[in-house]
Design a protein around this motif. Structure first.
Motif, PDB file in Angstrom:
ATOM      1  N   ALA A 218      -0.763  -2.395  -4.302  1.00  0.00           N
ATOM      2  CA  ALA A 218      -0.514  -3.884  -4.528  1.00  0.00           C
ATOM      3  C   ALA A 218       0.013  -4.386  -5.930  1.00  0.00           C
ATOM      4  O   ALA A 218       0.609  -5.279  -5.929  1.00  0.00           O
ATOM      5  CB  ALA A 218      -1.655  -4.488  -4.030  1.00  0.00           C
ATOM      6  N   MET A 219      -0.106  -3.379  -6.785  1.00  0.00           N
ATOM      7  CA  MET A 219       0.291  -4.125  -8.392  1.00  0.00           C
ATOM      8  C   MET A 219       1.715  -4.034  -8.087  1.00  0.00           C
ATOM      9  O   MET A 219       2.302  -4.795  -9.063  1.00  0.00           O
ATOM     10  CB  MET A 219      -0.019  -3.038  -9.250  1.00  0.00           C
ATOM     11  CG  MET A 219      -1.562  -2.945  -9.565  1.00  0.00           C
ATOM     12  SD  MET A 219      -2.168  -4.204 -10.138  1.00  0.00           S
ATOM     13  CE  MET A 219      -1.587  -4.203 -11.910  1.00  0.00           C
ATOM     14  N   HIS A 220       2.517  -3.136  -7.087  1.00  0.00           N
ATOM     15  CA  HIS A 220       3.848  -3.495  -7.178  1.00  0.00           C
ATOM     16  C   HIS A 220       4.339  -3.823  -5.627  1.00  0.00           C
ATOM     17  O   HIS A 220       5.447  -3.345  -5.113  1.00  0.00           O
ATOM     18  CB  HIS A 220       4.597  -2.032  -7.472  1.00  0.00           C
ATOM     19  CG  HIS A 220       3.988  -1.728  -8.863  1.00  0.00           C
ATOM     20  ND1 HIS A 220       4.754  -2.253 -10.033  1.00  0.00           N
ATOM     21  CD2 HIS A 220       3.337  -0.726  -9.489  1.00  0.00           C
ATOM     22  CE1 HIS A 220       4.321  -1.757 -11.122  1.00  0.00           C
ATOM     23  NE2 HIS A 220       3.410  -0.589 -10.731  1.00  0.00           N
ATOM     24  N   ALA A 221       3.720  -4.617  -4.881  1.00  0.00           N
ATOM     25  CA  ALA A 221       3.801  -5.045  -3.601  1.00  0.00           C
ATOM     26  C   ALA A 221       3.967  -3.772  -2.697  1.00  0.00           C
ATOM     27  O   ALA A 221       4.773  -3.984  -1.588  1.00  0.00           O
ATOM     28  CB  ALA A 221       5.069  -6.074  -3.514  1.00  0.00           C
ATOM     29  N   ARG A 222       3.241  -2.799  -2.952  1.00  0.00           N
ATOM     30  CA  ARG A 222       3.380  -1.450  -1.930  1.00  0.00           C
ATOM     31  C   ARG A 222       2.046  -0.988  -1.707  1.00  0.00           C
ATOM     32  O   ARG A 222       1.906   0.269  -1.305  1.00  0.00           O
ATOM     33  CB  ARG A 222       4.198  -0.413  -2.984  1.00  0.00           C
ATOM     34  CG  ARG A 222       5.568  -0.587  -3.356  1.00  0.00           C
ATOM     35  CD  ARG A 222       6.646  -0.547  -1.868  1.00  0.00           C
ATOM     36  NE  ARG A 222       7.795  -0.692  -2.477  1.00  0.00           N
ATOM     37  CZ  ARG A 222       8.623  -1.826  -2.186  1.00  0.00           C
ATOM     38  NH1 ARG A 222       7.991  -2.632  -1.135  1.00  0.00           N
ATOM     39  NH2 ARG A 222       9.840  -1.711  -2.488  1.00  0.00           N
ATOM     40  N   SER A 223       1.253  -2.011  -1.379  1.00  0.00           N
ATOM     41  CA  SER A 223      -0.079  -1.525  -0.743  1.00  0.00           C
ATOM     42  C   SER A 223       0.009  -1.107   0.767  1.00  0.00           C
ATOM     43  O   SER A 223       1.095  -1.374   1.242  1.00  0.00           O
ATOM     44  CB  SER A 223      -1.287  -2.684  -0.859  1.00  0.00           C
ATOM     45  OG  SER A 223      -0.733  -3.846  -0.058  1.00  0.00           O
ATOM     46  N   GLU A 224      -1.054  -0.739   1.132  1.00  0.00           N
ATOM     47  CA  GLU A 224      -0.861  -0.046   2.818  1.00  0.00           C
ATOM     48  C   GLU A 224      -0.815  -1.446   3.597  1.00  0.00           C
ATOM     49  O   GLU A 224       0.094  -1.084   4.574  1.00  0.00           O
ATOM     50  CB  GLU A 224      -2.247   0.359   3.037  1.00  0.00           C
ATOM     51  CG  GLU A 224      -2.641   0.690   4.473  1.00  0.00           C
ATOM     52  CD  GLU A 224      -4.126   0.925   4.535  1.00  0.00           C
ATOM     53  OE1 GLU A 224      -4.805   0.305   5.601  1.00  0.00           O
ATOM     54  OE2 GLU A 224      -4.714   1.571   3.957  1.00  0.00           O
ATOM     55  N   VAL A 225      -0.935  -2.483   3.391  1.00  0.00           N
ATOM     56  CA  VAL A 225      -0.623  -3.586   4.185  1.00  0.00           C
ATOM     57  C   VAL A 225       0.610  -4.301   3.986  1.00  0.00           C
ATOM     58  O   VAL A 225       0.969  -4.995   4.806  1.00  0.00           O
ATOM     59  CB  VAL A 225      -2.079  -4.563   4.264  1.00  0.00           C
ATOM     60  CG1 VAL A 225      -3.222  -4.065   4.673  1.00  0.00           C
ATOM     61  CG2 VAL A 225      -2.059  -5.494   2.927  1.00  0.00           C
TER      62      VAL A 225
ATOM     63  N   VAL B  32       0.376 -10.629   7.991  1.00  0.00           N
ATOM     64  CA  VAL B  32       1.182  -9.631   8.170  1.00  0.00           C
ATOM     65  C   VAL B  32       1.347  -9.536   9.830  1.00  0.00           C
ATOM     66  O   VAL B  32       0.412  -9.371  10.448  1.00  0.00           O
ATOM     67  CB  VAL B  32       0.917  -8.360   7.627  1.00  0.00           C
ATOM     68  CG1 VAL B  32       1.926  -7.104   8.031  1.00  0.00           C
ATOM     69  CG2 VAL B  32       0.620  -8.402   6.241  1.00  0.00           C
ATOM     70  N   ASP B  33       2.625  -9.500  10.353  1.00  0.00           N
ATOM     71  CA  ASP B  33       2.835  -9.559  11.910  1.00  0.00           C
ATOM     72  C   ASP B  33       3.820  -8.235  11.799  1.00  0.00           C
ATOM     73  O   ASP B  33       5.033  -8.248  11.982  1.00  0.00           O
ATOM     74  CB  ASP B  33       3.628 -10.740  12.403  1.00  0.00           C
ATOM     75  CG  ASP B  33       3.629 -10.690  13.795  1.00  0.00           C
ATOM     76  OD1 ASP B  33       3.494  -9.717  14.459  1.00  0.00           O
ATOM     77  OD2 ASP B  33       3.830 -11.744  14.399  1.00  0.00           O
ATOM     78  N   ARG B  34       3.325  -7.070  12.272  1.00  0.00           N
ATOM     79  CA  ARG B  34       3.916  -5.855  12.291  1.00  0.00           C
ATOM     80  C   ARG B  34       4.848  -5.742  13.569  1.00  0.00           C
ATOM     81  O   ARG B  34       5.870  -5.254  13.379  1.00  0.00           O
ATOM     82  CB  ARG B  34       2.890  -4.764  12.352  1.00  0.00           C
ATOM     83  CG  ARG B  34       1.801  -4.415  11.050  1.00  0.00           C
ATOM     84  CD  ARG B  34       2.117  -3.193  10.702  1.00  0.00           C
ATOM     85  NE  ARG B  34       1.316  -3.190   9.636  1.00  0.00           N
ATOM     86  CZ  ARG B  34       1.854  -3.227   8.327  1.00  0.00           C
ATOM     87  NH1 ARG B  34       3.292  -3.320   8.203  1.00  0.00           N
ATOM     88  NH2 ARG B  34       1.236  -3.217   7.151  1.00  0.00           N
ATOM     89  N   SER B  35       4.502  -6.505  14.482  1.00  0.00           N
ATOM     90  CA  SER B  35       5.505  -6.597  15.715  1.00  0.00           C
ATOM     91  C   SER B  35       6.791  -7.108  15.354  1.00  0.00           C
ATOM     92  O   SER B  35       7.755  -6.689  16.050  1.00  0.00           O
ATOM     93  CB  SER B  35       4.837  -7.356  16.915  1.00  0.00           C
ATOM     94  OG  SER B  35       4.713  -8.936  16.406  1.00  0.00           O
ATOM     95  N   ILE B  36       6.635  -7.929  14.566  1.00  0.00           N
ATOM     96  CA  ILE B  36       8.180  -8.507  14.154  1.00  0.00           C
ATOM     97  C   ILE B  36       8.613  -8.100  12.559  1.00  0.00           C
ATOM     98  O   ILE B  36       9.791  -8.259  12.099  1.00  0.00           O
ATOM     99  CB  ILE B  36       8.544 -10.151  14.140  1.00  0.00           C
ATOM    100  CG1 ILE B  36       7.481 -10.375  13.237  1.00  0.00           C
ATOM    101  CG2 ILE B  36       8.059 -10.514  15.863  1.00  0.00           C
ATOM    102  CD1 ILE B  36       7.405 -12.243  12.975  1.00  0.00           C
ATOM    103  N   LYS B  37       7.863  -7.279  12.177  1.00  0.00           N
ATOM    104  CA  LYS B  37       8.116  -6.576  10.579  1.00  0.00           C
ATOM    105  C   LYS B  37       8.111  -7.731   9.561  1.00  0.00           C
ATOM    106  O   LYS B  37       9.155  -7.587   8.809  1.00  0.00           O
ATOM    107  CB  LYS B  37       9.093  -5.481  10.641  1.00  0.00           C
ATOM    108  CG  LYS B  37       8.920  -4.497  11.446  1.00  0.00           C
ATOM    109  CD  LYS B  37       9.880  -3.436  11.512  1.00  0.00           C
ATOM    110  CE  LYS B  37       9.658  -2.356  12.442  1.00  0.00           C
ATOM    111  NZ  LYS B  37      10.789  -1.168  12.220  1.00  0.00           N
TER     112      LYS B  37
END
Length: 172
Positions: A56-63, A108-113
């Protein structure tokens, strides 16, 4: 030949990032903010979990991976709520303690990315956490309970050494 498989279980830990910009080299970054005592804790209220994700420090967390972030919350009406809570750890004579805690919303809406995140809010909350402020009033009660339980369970001594303001903001 047998190769050892790396452990699949991730350990929750607060990582200390070393980036001392005042080490005397006089080059790029001198006078900038040091992030060496801050860790992002992800709160997922729908799944009842809290965990450290240094990505998350670089906007790359799991979510945050594999979605396009938009600055308009209305563009992600079915987004799943997460909180990235910026937790700063400092030391005093009695030991380490949670110095600052500030939560920032993402959807976060994974269905529409697609996802929503206010970058100015995240930057401001990170800064306020480093300055020792506690900003969690805007979080829902369930998320605050998950965060409080996580911080207490992670290190009871750091919780005990923390300011009463934090303990009152995240009651048991």
């Amino acid at each position: 030949m047998s190769e050892e498989q790396p452990s699949q279980k991730k350990k929750n830990q607060f990582t200390i990032m070393k980036d001392d910009s005042t080490d005397g080299h006089g080059g790029y970054g001198v006078g900038s903010i040091s992030l060496e005592n801050i860790s992002p804790v992800i709160i997922d209220p729908a799944e009842d979990r809290a965990f450290v994700d240094m990505g998350a420090m670089h906007a790359r967390s799991e979510v945050e991976r594999r979605v396009k972030f938009l600055p308009d919350k209305e563009a992600v009406p079915n987004g799943k709520l997460y909180w990235i809570v910026w937790v700063t750890v400092e030391k005093k004579d009695s030991g380490s303690y949670y110095h600052g805690v500030a939560g920032s919303e993402i959807r976060v809406d994974r269905s529409i990315k697609r996802a929503y995140k206010s970058m100015p809010e995240h930057v401001n909350h990170m800064d306020k956490s480093m300055k020792g402020q506690v900003i969690v009033d805007h979080m829902d009660e369930h998320s605050k309970k998950l965060l409080g339980d996580f911080l207490r369970d992670f290190n009871k001594e750091m919780w005990e050494n923390s300011a009463d303001e934090l303990k009152q903001a995240l009651p048991e």
